[in-house]
Design an enzyme around this catalytic site. Structure first.
Site, short mmCIF file in Angstrom:
data_model
loop_
_atom_site.label_atom_id
_atom_site.label_comp_id
_atom_site.label_asym_id
_atom_site.label_seq_id
_atom_site.Cartn_x
_atom_site.Cartn_y
_atom_site.Cartn_z
N PRO A 1 -8.89 -6.27 6.49
CA PRO A 1 -9.31 -4.89 6.20
C PRO A 1 -10.84 -4.78 6.17
O PRO A 1 -11.50 -5.59 5.57
CB PRO A 1 -8.71 -4.60 4.83
CG PRO A 1 -8.11 -5.85 4.34
CD PRO A 1 -8.09 -6.85 5.43
N GLU A 2 -11.35 -3.79 6.85
CA GLU A 2 -12.79 -3.54 6.80
C GLU A 2 -13.05 -2.33 5.90
O GLU A 2 -12.12 -1.76 5.35
CB GLU A 2 -13.31 -3.33 8.23
CG GLU A 2 -13.16 -4.61 9.06
CD GLU A 2 -14.11 -4.66 10.26
OE1 GLU A 2 -15.16 -4.00 10.22
OE2 GLU A 2 -13.80 -5.38 11.21
#
Ligand SMILES: [Zn+2]
Length: 301
Positions: free
Chosen positions: A2-3
């Protein structure tokens, strides 16, 4: 992994589900994720109400009404799944709830990776699932986030007052490649591999270009650097709007999938034509600091 946009999506989802709810039970099915859980974690947070949920870089800060803050990082594969009271009741309890999750059909892996369950006074439950266990969960006091070892050296937030002047100061005389610099959390937080590739492509900047060549001799930003900062903010904003992209085994807080992935212009498009009008180049993949970089050698210089 996840960014920042995905974490922001998770933050919004948790906010909708948790604010104003009081924790009635916390089940930990392991001793640790990437680090051990804080001592007496469950007993210290039970009875507290969730006041707000903030984000710093890719950390979620869950503010409790007693001044404690649950610090949560999703690591490589962490995710939350939310169940309202009605949903919770649709899952049969079988066996020892402390040892096995009953939500496996919704969270995946037969529930084997449902390491934490937060239960609330309205009967709703938030399940934290993390197959690779690189996630982090800690408990701190409010205000401590600025001096916490994991957070203290974090650079500016891209959606804060970050600008090209600040970035130019950071990159002045730096020979590091611009892509590696963008991924450095001391330079700016939350710009991960995907969005660094995208922003550099949009800006026409070669990822291997030395950072210092984007700064003028007097320390001020070049026009290219101005453009890069604008594009970093834009690709991140777009992704937040789209609900975050969904790659690998990451799904957002509601389990639904985002769609920014379909709009990538460079990332994951090796050997495909560059989408920039009139370019005619072909996207290449190279490796920088062990990570894949996608670029168009014709329009990125
Ligand atoms: Zn191109």
């Amino acid at each position: 992994m996840p960014e920042l946009p995905e974490v922001e999506t998770v933050r919004k989802g948790l906010e909708q589900a948790m604010i104003g709810r009081t924790l009635t039970e916390v089940i930990l099915r392991r001793e640790n994720l990437r680090f051990p859980f804080p001592e007496d974690f469950a007993s210290r947070v039970i009875g507290s109400k969730i006041d707000s949920i903030r984000r710093r870089a890719k950390y979620l800060l869950i503010d409790l009404d007693d001044g404690q803050v649950i610090l949560s990082h999703l690591g490589m594969s962490g995710r939350y799944t939310l169940f309202d009271a009605e949903k919770v009741n649709q899952f049969e309890t079988n066996g020892d709830i402390d040892r096995s999750s009953r939500f496996g059909s919704a969270t995946g892996f037969d529930g084997r990776h449902d390491h934490v369950e937060f239960r609330f006074d309205d009967g709703s439950t938030a399940v934290y699932t993390d197959p690779r266990r690189f996630g982090i969960m800690d408990l701190i006091d409010v205000g401590e986030e600025t001096i916490h070892p994991l957070l203290e050296s974090l650079g500016p937030e891209p959606f804060g007052d970050w600008n090209s002047k600040q970035l130019a100061q950071r990159l002045f005389k730096k020979t590091t490649s611009i892509k590696v610099a963008l991924l450095d959390q001391r330079v700016v937080v939350g710009v991960g591999n995907i969005y660094a590739c995208e922003a550099l492509h949009r800006s026409g900047i070669h990822p291997q270009r030395q950072s210092k060549t984007l700064v003028r001799k007097d320390g001020k930003p070049t026009k290219k650097l101005d453009l890069l900062v604008d594009n970093v903010v834009q690709v991140l904003e777009k992704a937040v709007e789209a609900g975050g992209s969904s790659l690998n085994d990451f799904a957002d807080v509601n389990g639904s999938l985002g769609y920014f992935g379909h709009q990538f212009q460079a990332y994951d498009r090796e050997d495909q034509p560059c989408l920039k009008a009139g370019c005619g180049g072909t996207i290449e993949r190279i490796t920088q600091s062990g990570r894949s970089t996608f670029l168009c050698p014709r329009c990125q210089r």
